[in-house]
Design a protein around this motif. Structure first.
Motif, mmCIF file in Angstrom:
data_model
loop_
_atom_site.group_PDB
_atom_site.id
_atom_site.type_symbol
_atom_site.label_atom_id
_atom_site.label_comp_id
_atom_site.label_asym_id
_atom_site.label_seq_id
_atom_site.Cartn_x
_atom_site.Cartn_y
_atom_site.Cartn_z
ATOM 1 N N ALA A 1 -2.993 0.880 -3.776
ATOM 2 C CA ALA A 1 -2.682 -0.514 -3.459
ATOM 3 C C ALA A 1 -2.095 -1.164 -4.699
ATOM 4 C CB ALA A 1 -3.937 -1.262 -3.026
ATOM 5 N N VAL B 1 0.855 -1.200 0.000
ATOM 6 C CA VAL B 1 0.000 0.000 0.000
ATOM 7 C C VAL B 1 0.889 1.248 0.000
ATOM 8 C CG1 VAL B 1 -1.986 -1.065 1.123
ATOM 9 C CG2 VAL B 1 -0.180 -0.099 2.528
ATOM 10 N N ALA C 1 -4.046 -1.809 5.469
ATOM 11 C CA ALA C 1 -4.833 -2.550 4.482
ATOM 12 C C ALA C 1 -5.773 -3.486 5.225
ATOM 13 C CB ALA C 1 -3.918 -3.352 3.562
ATOM 14 N N VAL D 1 -7.913 0.207 1.676
ATOM 15 C CA VAL D 1 -6.671 0.762 2.234
ATOM 16 C C VAL D 1 -6.998 2.033 3.026
ATOM 17 C CG1 VAL D 1 -5.122 -0.187 0.478
ATOM 18 C CG2 VAL D 1 -6.232 2.002 0.065
#
Lengths: 185, 185
Positions: free
Chosen positions: A70, A56, B70, B56
């Motif tokens: 992501a 991320v 995440a 996220v």
């Protein structure tokens, strides 16, 4: 004999339609298909949203806004990451999903108790998705990678895609890939 | 007869060892196992790092630092998210992976060209992982969810886990879950 003639006409008609369709959509040359990226001819891989997580990121573009991101990988890419395989093997695909970053007021209200002043941000609207597709022969001129940038399901223009590879050259030591696998313990 | 006697002794010995082991490790009461969360008895689900991505987040704890996060879901959780199923069905597990947020100088150098002043951040060291496990009967007193917080593979203490459910009560309308599925198009 009559049946054979009808069949022949039917087959040639279908063949002509397919040929015309191929010409019109440019499917004989992936690079000019309306659904594939210019230069590289990369299309959106089906089911990429379900791929496993690589990492991320957050990007602050200043006046251009902030994003949460992501990176996902198909099975070949994830296996290479886990085993530390470099260069990535042919067939590896890395997807970079970019969302606008939005403040999560609901979260902030709750977190403000135990953690005063906490600012929480979540993924808002979807901005674009980028792909790197490994094919060491097909994309030999660009480090073995084909690139693509899609917004609202449509690929960006040629000028945009001309910027992809030059930006990735500094990451040559990691097979032109910036993203590293986010660890857990 | 001799063989049967030996077999009997062997079986009872193994049974005694298993019973002792269970007592020593607290596996008869998951809540006090050293590898499961207090109150709820939740253990780390095998292979959770490979689960599909829900969303996220970024959390700015102020002086306590910044994190990139995440949320991943097992198959039952992901299916429920995609179908909009509420409440989440039994067996659903949501994992929240938290990393320290670190500046990515390599990225900044490259991005500074096309996007002057860009600040890029990536997932650094792994901080902790939290789980929500749906079992509407076992965890009826806490909205059907069991909670767990692991750091370096070890669960946090009882006091920490007493804070989980109260923090999730404001999200009751979404079955006590804050995280929404990050969209693509």
């Amino acid at each position: 004999m009559k049946r054979i003639a009808v069949l022949f006409i039917a087959v040639t008609t279908v063949a002509s339609l397919v040929a015309f369709s191929a010409q019109a959509s440019g499917s004989g040359d992936e690079a000019i298909s309306p659904n594939s990226s210019p230069i590289y001819g990369v299309t959106v891989p089906p089911g990429y949203r379900d791929w496993q997580l690589i990492a991320v990121k957050q990007l602050d573009f200043g006046v251009m806004g902030e994003q949460l991101r992501a990176q996902l990988g198909n099975d070949i890419a994830i296996k290479a990451y886990k085993q530390g395989t470099l260069p990535f093997p042919d067939g590896a695909i890395i997807a970079a999903l970019h969302w606008s970053r939005v403040s999560a007021e609901d979260n902030n209200k709750v977190l403000d108790g135990p953690f005063p002043g906490t600012q929480s941000f979540v993924a808002g609207s979807f901005v674009n998705v980028q792909f790197m597709v490994k094919d060491s022969k097909k994309y030999a001129a660009t480090g073995g990678w084909g690139f693509a940038d899609f917004k609202d399901g449509k690929p960006g223009d040629k000028a945009l895609h001309e910027t992809c590879f030059p930006c990735h050259i500094p990451a040559k030591d990691h097979d032109y890939v910036y993203t590293r696998y986010a660890p857990v313990n």
